[in-house]
Design a protein around this motif. Structure first.
Motif, PDB file in Angstrom:
ATOM      1  N   HIS A 356      34.658  40.675  37.274  1.00  0.00           N
ATOM      2  CA  HIS A 356      35.059  41.160  38.591  1.00  0.00           C
ATOM      3  C   HIS A 356      36.362  40.477  39.030  1.00  0.00           C
ATOM      4  O   HIS A 356      36.414  39.247  39.177  1.00  0.00           O
ATOM      5  CB  HIS A 356      33.945  40.886  39.607  1.00  0.00           C
ATOM      6  CG  HIS A 356      34.141  41.586  40.913  1.00  0.00           C
ATOM      7  ND1 HIS A 356      34.586  40.933  42.039  1.00  0.00           N
ATOM      8  CD2 HIS A 356      33.969  42.886  41.280  1.00  0.00           C
ATOM      9  CE1 HIS A 356      34.668  41.793  43.044  1.00  0.00           C
ATOM     10  NE2 HIS A 356      34.285  42.991  42.606  1.00  0.00           N
ATOM     11  N   LEU A 357      37.404  41.250  39.236  1.00  0.00           N
ATOM     12  CA  LEU A 357      38.722  40.709  39.517  1.00  0.00           C
ATOM     13  C   LEU A 357      38.755  39.879  40.791  1.00  0.00           C
ATOM     14  O   LEU A 357      39.203  38.729  40.796  1.00  0.00           O
ATOM     15  CB  LEU A 357      39.739  41.850  39.610  1.00  0.00           C
ATOM     16  CG  LEU A 357      41.164  41.449  40.036  1.00  0.00           C
ATOM     17  CD1 LEU A 357      41.765  40.467  39.040  1.00  0.00           C
ATOM     18  CD2 LEU A 357      42.044  42.679  40.196  1.00  0.00           C
ATOM     19  N   ASP A 358      38.304  40.434  41.902  1.00  0.00           N
ATOM     20  CA  ASP A 358      38.400  39.731  43.185  1.00  0.00           C
ATOM     21  C   ASP A 358      37.625  38.419  43.167  1.00  0.00           C
ATOM     22  O   ASP A 358      38.054  37.416  43.766  1.00  0.00           O
ATOM     23  CB  ASP A 358      37.902  40.625  44.320  1.00  0.00           C
ATOM     24  CG  ASP A 358      38.798  41.840  44.523  1.00  0.00           C
ATOM     25  OD1 ASP A 358      39.972  41.758  44.104  1.00  0.00           O
ATOM     26  OD2 ASP A 358      38.334  42.854  45.083  1.00  0.00           O
ATOM     27  N   SER A 359      36.486  38.420  42.485  1.00  0.00           N
ATOM     28  CA  SER A 359      35.687  37.194  42.406  1.00  0.00           C
ATOM     29  C   SER A 359      36.431  36.120  41.606  1.00  0.00           C
ATOM     30  O   SER A 359      36.469  34.944  41.991  1.00  0.00           O
ATOM     31  CB  SER A 359      34.339  37.481  41.747  1.00  0.00           C
ATOM     32  OG  SER A 359      33.603  38.410  42.522  1.00  0.00           O
ATOM     33  N   THR A 400      39.346  43.075  33.583  1.00  0.00           N
ATOM     34  CA  THR A 400      38.615  42.980  34.844  1.00  0.00           C
ATOM     35  C   THR A 400      38.250  44.357  35.357  1.00  0.00           C
ATOM     36  O   THR A 400      38.738  45.378  34.879  1.00  0.00           O
ATOM     37  CB  THR A 400      39.468  42.264  35.916  1.00  0.00           C
ATOM     38  OG1 THR A 400      40.692  42.999  36.106  1.00  0.00           O
ATOM     39  CG2 THR A 400      39.801  40.843  35.492  1.00  0.00           C
ATOM     40  N   TRP A 401      37.365  44.374  36.344  1.00  0.00           N
ATOM     41  CA  TRP A 401      37.040  45.618  37.045  1.00  0.00           C
ATOM     42  C   TRP A 401      37.030  45.305  38.539  1.00  0.00           C
ATOM     43  O   TRP A 401      36.863  44.172  38.970  1.00  0.00           O
ATOM     44  CB  TRP A 401      35.676  46.160  36.606  1.00  0.00           C
ATOM     45  CG  TRP A 401      34.502  45.288  36.981  1.00  0.00           C
ATOM     46  CD1 TRP A 401      34.007  44.224  36.282  1.00  0.00           C
ATOM     47  CD2 TRP A 401      33.692  45.406  38.157  1.00  0.00           C
ATOM     48  NE1 TRP A 401      32.949  43.656  36.939  1.00  0.00           N
ATOM     49  CE2 TRP A 401      32.715  44.375  38.092  1.00  0.00           C
ATOM     50  CE3 TRP A 401      33.687  46.264  39.251  1.00  0.00           C
ATOM     51  CZ2 TRP A 401      31.762  44.188  39.067  1.00  0.00           C
ATOM     52  CZ3 TRP A 401      32.725  46.082  40.238  1.00  0.00           C
ATOM     53  CH2 TRP A 401      31.774  45.064  40.137  1.00  0.00           C
ATOM     54  N   SER A 402      37.263  46.325  39.335  1.00  0.00           N
ATOM     55  CA  SER A 402      37.271  46.134  40.777  1.00  0.00           C
ATOM     56  C   SER A 402      36.910  47.453  41.436  1.00  0.00           C
ATOM     57  O   SER A 402      37.466  48.494  41.109  1.00  0.00           O
ATOM     58  CB  SER A 402      38.658  45.665  41.248  1.00  0.00           C
ATOM     59  OG  SER A 402      38.650  45.438  42.638  1.00  0.00           O
ATOM     60  N   ASP A 403      35.972  47.390  42.350  1.00  0.00           N
ATOM     61  CA  ASP A 403      35.541  48.611  43.031  1.00  0.00           C
ATOM     62  C   ASP A 403      35.318  48.307  44.502  1.00  0.00           C
ATOM     63  O   ASP A 403      34.192  48.255  44.991  1.00  0.00           O
ATOM     64  CB  ASP A 403      34.268  49.155  42.374  1.00  0.00           C
ATOM     65  CG  ASP A 403      33.911  50.545  42.896  1.00  0.00           C
ATOM     66  OD1 ASP A 403      34.772  51.145  43.572  1.00  0.00           O
ATOM     67  OD2 ASP A 403      32.804  51.020  42.622  1.00  0.00           O
ATOM     68  N   ASP A 405      34.520  46.717  47.787  1.00  0.00           N
ATOM     69  CA  ASP A 405      33.733  45.558  48.199  1.00  0.00           C
ATOM     70  C   ASP A 405      32.444  45.413  47.404  1.00  0.00           C
ATOM     71  O   ASP A 405      31.551  44.649  47.781  1.00  0.00           O
ATOM     72  CB  ASP A 405      33.383  45.668  49.695  1.00  0.00           C
ATOM     73  CG  ASP A 405      34.637  45.643  50.561  1.00  0.00           C
ATOM     74  OD1 ASP A 405      35.583  44.939  50.174  1.00  0.00           O
ATOM     75  OD2 ASP A 405      34.648  46.321  51.604  1.00  0.00           O
ATOM     76  N   GLU A 413      27.641  39.950  35.070  1.00  0.00           N
ATOM     77  CA  GLU A 413      28.887  39.182  35.076  1.00  0.00           C
ATOM     78  C   GLU A 413      28.805  38.043  34.066  1.00  0.00           C
ATOM     79  O   GLU A 413      29.758  37.765  33.336  1.00  0.00           O
ATOM     80  CB  GLU A 413      29.138  38.637  36.481  1.00  0.00           C
ATOM     81  CG  GLU A 413      30.571  38.241  36.752  1.00  0.00           C
ATOM     82  CD  GLU A 413      31.508  39.435  36.929  1.00  0.00           C
ATOM     83  OE1 GLU A 413      32.702  39.206  37.160  1.00  0.00           O
ATOM     84  OE2 GLU A 413      31.037  40.594  36.833  1.00  0.00           O
TER      85      GLU A 413
END
Length: 482
Positions: A356-359, A400-403, A405, A413
């Motif tokens: 997860h990119l944002d994490s 990475t992946w991002s969707d 919120d 993960e």
């Protein structure tokens, strides 16, 4: 400008060259920088943002350099330029273990307005225009001179380095020419880290078949050009310029590591030109530069201007980024140096695993858009120095992946992280040596050839980068998957 482009090494700049290094130098910027300028151009414009990120892109602990390792430049170094109207303001030229560099002679505060640190007369530069009418400096080459025909036989778009090498050798042969004197401050063939001078043994030490193949092609190209134009029937005035192929290949390496491409205005005529600019090529390279670089022509003088991205203390080196956005293989090919903290290096993952990119970004306090990632030190704990260029590069290169919120599912993960770590371990296993073995090898041969040493450092930096990515993934698991 080389690890010293000159404009030589990671904090080299011109050829990352040892003596002007880097422009390491190698001497410290050196390159064909593609800095297009006209009346007043900015190499790296300052972006206006709501929250100005700290500069450089990422921050690490600054290592204090021992003043005892730095020696002021020989008085003759200043004399050869100053008697010809070269001027420097607020800077010192010093020579350390990695060659010449430019240092702040007083504290420099970060300001919006660029300040001039050098004024260099056009006549001191080696310049060749890319289109007719050919323009050569410091002296117009006589049309009847054989070197004119040799240069004229090249392709301006692809052979800029061969052309500049010919011009450099011609300047060395001119009686009382500035470059005869300045050449004493350029790295010799033994000091150059340019892979053009590497042996087959050195190329094998790279442990990078693609880079070794590209280098062999470049070596063959330069050798073929020398054999074509320095044959038994050429006039003595040509033969003495490069009596052996090593001399010519050395000149090509100097041209590659110190060339700057820019627009040159002479009256109403504007020409794209390749230029070797003395003194400016001593600005060393760093992946954590403290200066932006600007050029401006004024009254047949080139003004070298900088914007300090942060406070520079008196005695600190002034550094720039030679090739923003380029991987280590390009720095190695062009300047002969690499770094384990290049924020633009890449790991080629082949699996379908994604994290997860944002994490990942939040764990390491990385802010900004992908092309402007930086470590936001204000969000991190005091003394946390783990995040460096390698972690910034990992943030760009790890799948990475991002969707929106959508939060990551811990079990999925964790599985993705393990897969990516295993793939990194597999990449390391494919190298014939480990990073520990590479370091021992470097420690055991302090008198190694510069190209041999640079080749081992290149593969070592590659492995250290992958190991850093493994560590970052481990920390990510510990901090996000509670």
């Amino acid at each position: 400008m080389a690890s010293s482009l000159p404009l030589h090494h990671p904090t080299h700049c011109f050829i990352s060259n040892p003596k002007l290094k880097n422009f390491h130098h190698g001497g410290s910027p050196r390159p064909s920088y593609s800095f297009a300028t006209n009346t007043q151009n900015h190499v790296k414009p300052i972006r206006a943002t709501t929250e100005t990120p700290p500069y450089p892109i990422y921050q690490t602990t600054q290592v204090e350099e021992s003043l005892s390792e730095l020696e002021p430049a020989d008085p003759d170094f200043y004399k050869i330029g100053y008697v010809r109207r070269m001027r420097a303001y607020g800077i010192d030229f010093k020579e350390g273990p990695d060659g010449f560099g430019v240092y702040a002679a007083k504290d420099v505060e970060p300001l919006r307005r660029a300040r001039v640190i050098m004024e260099i007369p056009l006549e001191l530069m080696l310049t060749i225009s890319q289109k007719l009418p050919w323009m050569f400096f410091p002296d117009i080459i006589p049309v009847g001179h054989p070197i004119f025909d040799i240069i004229n036989s090249t392709n301006p778009q692809t052979d800029w380095d061969l052309r500049l090498a010919c011009l450099l050798l011609y300047a060395f042969d001119r009686e009382n020419n500035f470059w005869q004197l300045y050449g004493d401050f350029l790295p010799s063939a033994e000091e150059c880290t340019s892979l053009l001078l590497a042996t087959e043994e050195d190329l094998l030490e790279l442990q990078d078949a693609k880079l070794a193949s590209v280098t062999r092609e470049q070596q063959h190209r330069a050798l073929e050009f020398w054999e074509k134009n320095w044959h038994s029937g050429v006039p003595l005035k040509i033969k003495r310029l490069a009596p052996d192929p090593e001399r010519f290949i050395w000149a090509v390496g100097i041209a590659q590591s110190r060339c700057i491409n820019m627009q040159l205005r002479i009256g109403a005529l504007v020409q794209d030109s390749n230029m070797l600019i003395p003194y400016a090529d001593m600005l060393n390279h760093s992946f954590q530069p403290n200066c932006f670089f600007h050029w401006r022509f004024k009254d047949r003088m080139l003004e070298v201007m900088i914007n300090a991205g942060q406070r520079i203390k008196k005695g600190d080196p002034m550094t720039i980024d030679y090739l923003r956005g380029q991987k280590n293989d390009m720095f190695m090919q062009r300047y002969g140096f690499s770094s384990s903290v290049n924020p633009w290096d890449v790991i080629e993952f082949r699996s379908n695993a994604r994290i997860h990119l944002d994490s990942f970004l939040s764990v390491f306090d990385i802010s900004g858009l992908p092309e402007e990632y930086y470590h936001n030190s204000r969000l991190s704990n005091d003394g946390d120095t783990f995040v460096d260029g390698a972690v910034i590069a990992a943030a760009r290169t790890i799948p990475t992946w991002s969707d929106g919120d959508v939060p990551p599912i811990p079990s999925m993960e964790r599985k993705a992280v393990k897969e990516l770590q295993e793939e990194c371990q597999q990449m390391l296993a494919e190298f014939p040596t480990t990073s520990e073995e590479d370091q021992k090898m470097l420690d055991s041969m302090p008198e190694a050839r510069r190209t041999h040493e640079a080749a081992i450092k290149y593969r070592l930096h590659r492995k250290l980068f992958i190991e850093k990515a493994i560590q970052a993934l481990e920390i990510y698991q510990e901090r996000i998957l509670f």
